[in-house]
Design an enzyme around this catalytic site. Structure first.
Site, mmCIF file in Angstrom:
data_model
loop_
_atom_site.group_PDB
_atom_site.id
_atom_site.type_symbol
_atom_site.label_atom_id
_atom_site.label_comp_id
_atom_site.label_asym_id
_atom_site.label_seq_id
_atom_site.Cartn_x
_atom_site.Cartn_y
_atom_site.Cartn_z
ATOM 1 N N SER A 1 0.812 -1.214 0.000
ATOM 2 C CA SER A 1 0.000 0.000 0.000
ATOM 3 C C SER A 1 0.846 1.265 0.000
ATOM 4 O O SER A 1 0.408 2.312 -0.475
ATOM 5 C CB SER A 1 -0.932 -0.004 1.216
ATOM 6 O OG SER A 1 -0.181 -0.200 2.402
ATOM 7 N N ASP B 1 6.273 -6.822 13.188
ATOM 8 C CA ASP B 1 5.414 -7.681 12.365
ATOM 9 C C ASP B 1 6.207 -8.888 11.862
ATOM 10 O O ASP B 1 6.465 -9.023 10.663
ATOM 11 C CB ASP B 1 4.869 -6.873 11.184
ATOM 12 C CG ASP B 1 3.725 -7.584 10.472
ATOM 13 O OD1 ASP B 1 3.139 -8.506 11.068
ATOM 14 O OD2 ASP B 1 3.420 -7.228 9.318
ATOM 15 N N GLN C 1 6.562 -0.036 -3.430
ATOM 16 C CA GLN C 1 6.661 -1.074 -4.448
ATOM 17 C C GLN C 1 8.124 -1.468 -4.559
ATOM 18 O O GLN C 1 9.003 -0.614 -4.489
ATOM 19 C CB GLN C 1 6.139 -0.539 -5.784
ATOM 20 C CG GLN C 1 5.973 -1.590 -6.864
ATOM 21 C CD GLN C 1 5.054 -1.105 -7.971
ATOM 22 O OE1 GLN C 1 3.861 -0.900 -7.764
ATOM 23 N NE2 GLN C 1 5.618 -0.897 -9.152
ATOM 24 N N VAL C 2 8.392 -2.768 -4.700
ATOM 25 C CA VAL C 2 9.757 -3.282 -4.677
ATOM 26 C C VAL C 2 10.146 -3.781 -6.062
ATOM 27 O O VAL C 2 9.387 -4.532 -6.691
ATOM 28 C CB VAL C 2 9.897 -4.409 -3.637
ATOM 29 C CG1 VAL C 2 11.316 -4.961 -3.639
ATOM 30 C CG2 VAL C 2 9.534 -3.901 -2.247
#
Length: 645
Positions: free
Chosen positions: A230, A376, A233-234
């Site tokens: 969200s 996380d 971007q990779v």
């Protein structure tokens, strides 16, 4: 030229009133407010004065027209300007609206926020949630079925609203102390839908952040994204020296959207806190402010770069973090070493028990020793890589969001785990009340009984393998009105997330038991003689200056006692309540003076007799009018200060 003279008089009168009217109130007002109040007061003073002035006063002052306008007209205009300033402060407090220049500059942003707010309002209407935000209706909160239906609507609305609201829902899913179980269960299924950004837009961001053509740094960049999220971007890339890297590129235009969402969320939170007692009790405004700060950090990739450098990955031979290419990284572009690996759940079976212990040790060390921990740790954020010796290695990924604990909270967490393991409910209660914020009306005996039942269940089952016992602990606190700090909720969320990873690696792994053993080891580690000697030496160095002054101070106290001159002075103006207390006392004194002066004025104005200073005008009446104006000034000052405080 009469109009020119009148205009000059009006301008001079307005400027004079704008400078004089705010002085009796002893507060600063904006130039625009003072000028507006002065202009209105000047224009209205003369007709009002002619309408209310007694004929006797006009006859007395007829030979002195200048005195007439300066004295009575000035006093009336000043009082009127003060009234206008106070009314403006009551209706539109200072600072609630931007100045003219700031207003013009903010128009584009205001239009953007208005469009975004309209879109969110449509989502609320479509999902049947508008009544909960804009009215006081709460029809579905009374029953579990109603709460479940409402939770589904909330989840759908958050997903429709986009990245900021999805992330807020994901954070709320970790706060069982704030939300009913139906909402927590539903929000855990939140997923953000992120479409890939066109390569042309991504390339523009890379070029802007590098300040040069990407070809001067990278020999190749794959235009197909390796992953989309969200916020970023990779893409995979290769440096000019042949090194494989990944580029984490912020999605174009996401920062303004998040900024608008945070402004809208803040307004909704303030509205809810005013309208709903549950929102005020939970402190939704503070919750949104903390979330906004966290999301702003996530938008700044320099924070993730610092996290990668500061966090303790764990046992060096087993766990590490990817290398960062700081010279090519910016706030919107992060260049990292590319890790060729697989999700940790695909590690060879013979290595999985070892990896499970290493991951738990790494996370607990981050929490209880370093104070910065991966927030996380799900399987997708932990990669397994092969090594030449066949032992394998794990790599932490995605450190954009980390938890941070201070030293006091870390020590309290260790004591909490040891107290739970020892089965003493009173120790558990004492540690929890050190960590959490308790209300003044807390019934500690009832809390102790509930914690006793919790500890009894916990120890009777041997701890179990379910870290949800910590969630039960937080819910017990919530039932008693005790608010757990967000950092504690983040710790339990990280432990719960890691439990899923550890169970996938080793189904028989007992996270709770291992965590209790680790905490006991950490607490007893401080009893090592060498460690105790170092700590005692440090404490002695810090206490030495105070100890050297202590005999002199004791001698002075004893001497004062012998002489009978020992006194204790308490300054009510000192301390953290100094300014609020002084302000309240000042307002009370001002209000009392205003009331007393007004009463004196009323008595003088109603007195039937008194020496006359002119035809039809008694001295009592003249003094009464003057005191009435003084009372008005004091009353206006007290009123405006009450709205400024």
């Amino acid at each position: 030229m009469d109009w020119f003279g009148s205009a000059i008089t009006a301008v001079l009168g307005t400027l004079l009133l704008s400078g004089v009217a705010s002085r009796p109130l002893q507060l600063d007002f904006s130039v625009s407010r003072r000028l507006a109040a002065g202009a209105v007061a000047f224009g209205a003073a003369v007709p009002i004065m002619e309408a209310i002035t007694p004929a006797a006063v006009t006859a007395i002052l007829a030979p002195f027209p200048v005195l007439w306008y300066v004295l009575l007209g000035g006093m009336l205009a000043t009082l009127l300007a003060m009234v206008l300033l106070v009314l403006a402060e009551v209706l539109v407090p200072s600072g609630s609206l931007p100045g003219p220049v700031a207003l013009v500059r903010s128009l584009p942003g205001r239009r953007s926020r208005a469009r975004r707010f309209a879109a969110i309002t449509r989502i609320l209407l479509r999902r049947g949630l508008a009544a909960y935000v804009f009215t006081r209706q709460r029809p579905d909160l009374a029953t579990p079925e109603g709460r479940t239906r409402l939770a589904r609507s909330v989840r759908a609305a958050l997903e429709d609203a986009g990245v900021s609201f999805v992330k807020l829902g994901q954070i709320l899913a970790t706060r069982p102390d704030l939300l009913p179980p139906e909402f927590v269960d539903e929000l855990t299924h939140l997923q953000s839908r992120a479409r890939p950004v066109p390569w042309s837009a991504v390339e523009t961001v890379i070029r802007t952040e590098l300040g040069a053509d990407p070809a001067t740094v990278f020999s190749r960049i794959d235009p197909e994204p390796l992953a989309t999220a969200s916020i970023a971007q990779v893409h995979t890339a290769t440096l000019l020296d042949g090194g494989d890297v990944v580029l984490k590129v912020q999605r174009p235009g996401i920062a303004p959207v998040v900024a608008d969402d945070m402004e809208i969320l803040s307004r909704l939170a303030r509205r809810l806190e005013r309208r709903a007692s549950w929102a005020a009790r939970l402190g939704v405004v503070a919750l949104v402010e903390g979330f906004a700060a966290s999301l702003r950090e996530e938008l700044d990739f320099r924070v993730e770069r610092r996290n990668l450098a500061a966090i303790d990955p764990g046992p060096a031979a087993v766990v590490r973090t990817p290398a960062v290419y700081a010279q090519h990284s910016t706030a919107r572009l992060l260049v990292l070493e590319r890790i060729h690996g697989r999700p940790v759940t695909e590690a060879p079976p013979r290595l999985r028990p070892r990896f499970a212990h290493a991951l738990l040790e790494a996370l607990l060390t981050q929490i209880m020793v370093g104070g910065r921990f991966h927030a996380d740790p799900h399987p997708g954020n932990i990669l397994y890589t092969d090594t030449p010796d066949g032992a394998g290695q794990l790599v932490w990924l995605d450190l954009g969001s980390v938890g941070v604990l201070d030293a006091g909270l870390r020590a309290s967490l260790v004591r909490l785990l040891v107290a739970v393991d020892g089965g003493d409910a009173s120790d558990v209660r004492d540690v929890l009340l050190e960590i959490a914020d308790a209300p003044d009306t807390l019934d500690e005996r009832r809390l102790g009984r509930d914690l006793g039942r919790f500890v009894a269940r916990f120890t009777a089952s041997g701890g179990g393998t379910d870290p949800a016992v910590f969630v039960d602990l937080v819910r017990i606190l919530a039932d008693h009105g005790v608010t757990a700090p967000p950092e504690l909720a983040a710790v339990f969320r990280a432990i719960g997330t890691l439990d899923g990873t550890l169970t996938a690696l080793d189904p028989g792994f007992d996270l709770v038991t291992e965590a209790r053993r680790y905490a006991t080891t950490r607490l007893t580690a401080g009893t090592d003689p060498d460690d105790l000697r170092r700590r005692l030496t440090t404490e002695a160095v810090l206490l030495l200056p105070m100890l050297r002054r202590l005999p002199h101070r004791v001698d002075r106290i004893v001497g004062a006692l012998e002489a009978g001159t020992l006194t204790v002075r308490v300054d009510p103006r000192a301390g953290h309540l100094a300014r609020p207390a002084a302000g309240v006392v000042g307002q009370l004194v001002t209000s009392a003076l205003a009331a007393a002066t007004g009463l004196m004025a009323a008595l003088l104005l109603t007195a039937p007799t008194g020496p006359e200073v002119g035809p039809g005008l008694a001295l009592n009446g003249l003094l009464g009018y003057l005191l009435l104006m003084v009372a008005a000034v004091l009353g206006l000052r007290a009123l405006v200060r009450s709205y400024r405080s």
